[in-house]
Design an enzyme around this catalytic site. Sequence first.
Site, PDB file in Angstrom:
ATOM      1  CB  CYS A 118      24.494 -50.891  -5.909  1.00  0.00           C
ATOM      2  SG  CYS A 118      23.443 -51.927  -6.927  1.00  0.00           S
ATOM      3  CG  ASP A 174      24.704 -46.389 -13.551  1.00  0.00           C
ATOM      4  OD1 ASP A 174      24.166 -47.402 -14.015  1.00  0.00           O
ATOM      5  OD2 ASP A 174      24.902 -46.214 -12.335  1.00  0.00           O
ATOM      6  CG  HIS A 206      25.593 -49.441 -11.423  1.00  0.00           C
ATOM      7  ND1 HIS A 206      24.761 -48.479 -10.892  1.00  0.00           N
ATOM      8  CD2 HIS A 206      25.468 -50.536 -10.632  1.00  0.00           C
ATOM      9  CE1 HIS A 206      24.158 -48.978  -9.828  1.00  0.00           C
ATOM     10  NE2 HIS A 206      24.569 -50.212  -9.643  1.00  0.00           N
TER      11      HIS A 206
END
Length: 240
Positions: A118, A174, A206
């Site tokens: 991330c 995502d 994600h």
Amino acid sequence: MPGSSQPWGGTTPATVVAPRTDESIRGGVIVLQDARGITPYLVSVCARLADAGWLTVAPHLYHRDGITEVDPAGSWSSAPQQMGTLTAAGITTDVDAGLAHLADAGFGPERTAVIGFCMGGTATLFTATRHAVGAAVSFYGGGVNTPYWDGVPPLVELAPALRAPWLGLYGEEDVLISVDEIIALRAAAGTAAAPTELISYPGAGHAFHSDDRAEIHRPAAAEDAWNRTLAWLRTHVASA
């Protein structure tokens, strides 16, 4: 092997997880947290790397706010605001403290890797433009076209300056990173002097590697990405 929180230089606390014996250590890895912080999931990632022979150091990037992770009850909902408190200078200081710690342990840049998830994936690519480490791996690092932090340019602008072999691992579903951004980042990284590869996974979104969240975890993509990560490290990080 459980992680241990310890400071070096009086500036950056970190979680350190080591292989069972010194003889089995391949090299050092900086592990950069996702937006939630140093969660049990992130510590488990460090443990997996240690089991594969890597001395891992996970700097606590939120230490300036006096926390290790965001409130688990709020988790992802509170993470973006906390993530916004970071600065380029702070990230640089904390990552470089980890690299210095690994150097003191006998692992110079060629025997060191950086892996991030991330926002940590974003910081990983940024780090790989500042240091010629052995390898770098970004799991769904955002800020591709629009920067997260002042002083850290968009990844499409940074990627051509990569100094280390870089592997990007992204999900094609995502909601934070579009397929067009993935394509643009792959092309930008392809112009770097260092070897690069960007893999994208259909059906994955994600944080698809986060096995602590069943609703977003995608086991097949996560397993393939992890195997590619270990292979990338074995290929590019120099052995003793």
